[in-house]
Design an enzyme around this catalytic site. Structure first.
Site, PDB file in Angstrom:
ATOM      1  N   GLN A  77      56.653  24.684  34.326  1.00 23.11           N
ATOM      2  CA  GLN A  77      56.376  24.982  32.912  1.00 23.11           C
ATOM      3  C   GLN A  77      57.575  25.676  32.257  1.00 23.11           C
ATOM      4  OE1 GLN A  77      54.069  24.230  30.759  1.00 23.11           O
ATOM      5  NE2 GLN A  77      52.628  23.198  32.118  1.00 23.11           N
ATOM      6  N   SER A  78      58.777  25.333  32.685  1.00 23.54           N
ATOM      7  CA  SER A  78      59.981  26.009  32.170  1.00 23.54           C
ATOM      8  C   SER A  78      60.150  25.828  30.653  1.00 23.54           C
ATOM      9  CB  SER A  78      61.207  25.446  32.894  1.00 23.54           C
ATOM     10  OG  SER A  78      62.383  25.793  32.196  1.00 23.54           O
TER      11      SER A  78
END
Ligand SMILES: Cc1ncc(COP(=O)(O)O)c(C=O)c1O
Length: 340
Positions: A77-78
């Site tokens: 989920q960067s």
């Protein structure tokens, strides 16, 4: 006004600037300090958060080197990867993301930042936590493979936390000088500036920026992973590389200048505790501001806990840098829902 000369390298315009600085009135009253929030979550909509300031320099360099593809890496989920994917689409570049997940053969659902990565056309390569340890080598390998097919790839290290990327937050400090003058009644009002530390580039930029622009500020960071020693090394290296690469005439000392507020990693990187999610909800309800679960929610929680222990521990004026990350909330809906 700068106390040391710095000629910034080329920069492209991606962020909506300046971002607002706002007082957090109800929380300030409750805690007995002047609490402000610098809204770097408003650098844009889908393309938002702290990474945009770094990417303005890093992508200018990629374009200068005639790259047609950017490669970068991060957690599933960067926010940095999402920002890079969207900025690449805006600039007509291709984007390849190396995303970390426990089991690459069973990748996470297309939700939150991953949804935006995919919609922006990024190519995702899922890699295991073990392989992620060798991320720079893997990105170099991907770049070499693309080179063989006639493409020109530009690898961006994790979080764009390089000497060049850190300049984004050196430049942001210039903006903070105006904010401090306008909202606190004078550039020389002492204050403490607090942010989340993930890969360290934001903190490094703020530490150097405060020196370059002579801001009377204590700079502190709440680490959201690893520990104090790791971040002293990480941020120290970025600061020293920036000083060397851009010939800054600055007196910098790792132990003196880097302040890490350790003790708030909680259950680990990307994992939330109920008390963190409860505070995120409280801030949404009392101030109408959405913190994210991985970075700003943890850092804000750490800051508030320190203030509850000693309301004057950061002095009378505190600025929290909201570095964005709202899309991370959507992948935590199941954990948040029972608290609402
Ligand atoms: C929303 C958000 N806040 C803070 C950070 C931390 O910034 P840095 O990596 O520069 O330490 C990140 C990324 O790591 C982020 O995505």
């Amino acid at each position: 006004m700068t106390t040391c000369s710095l000629s910034f390298p080329p920069q492209i315009n991606l962020a909506s600037l300046p971002t607002p600085m706002q007082p957090l009135r109800r929380l300030s009253e409750k805690l007995g300090v002047e609490l402000y929030i610098k809204r770097d979550d408003l650098t844009g909509a889908a393309l938002s958060g702290n990474k945009i300031r770094k990417l303005e320099f890093v992508l200018a360099d990629a374009l200068g080197q005639k790259a047609d593809t950017v490669i970068t890496c991060g957690g599933a989920q960067s926010n940095h990867c999402r920002a890079t994917a969207i900025a690449a689409a805006m600039l007509g570049l291709k984007c390849r993301l190396l995303l970390r997940t426990p089991d690459p053969s069973n990748p996470p659902p297309v939700a939150g930042n991953i949804l935006l990565d995919r919609m922006a056309g990024a190519e995702i390569v899922w890699i295991s936590p073990q392989d992620y340890q060798k991320r720079d080598e893997l990105m170099a390998r991907e770049a070499a493979a693309l080179q063989e097919t006639g493409r020109s790839a530009y690898p961006i290290p994790e979080g764009a936390s390089t000497a060049l990327g850190a300049l984004g937050y050196v430049r942001a400090t210039e903006e903070l000088v105006n904010d401090i003058t306008n909202t606190m009644g004078g550039a020389h009002q002492p204050c403490t500036i607090i942010s989340a530390a993930g890969s360290g580039g934001t903190s490094a930029g703020l530490i150097l920026g405060a020196k370059v622009f002579d801001v009377n500020a204590r700079i502190a960071a709440v680490n959201v992973c690893d520990d104090r020693d790791y971040f002293i090394r990480q941020i120290g290296t970025i600061c020293e590389n920036t000083i060397a690469d851009y010939h800054l005439d600055i007196d910098f000392d790792r132990q003196r200048d880097i302040e890490i507020i350790d003790g708030y990693v909680g259950r680990g990187y990307g994992l939330s505790r109920a008390e963190e999610l409860t505070l995120i909800t409280e801030v949404a309800r009392t101030e109408g501001i959405f913190l994210d679960p991985v970075y700003t929610g943890k850092a804000f929680y750490g800051m508030i806990e320190e203030l509850k222990r000693d309301p004057q521990c950061f002095g009378q004026r505190v600025i929290f840098i909201h570095t964005g990350g709202i899309y991370g909330l959507f992948s935590k809906a199941d954990e948040l829902a029972p608290l609402l």
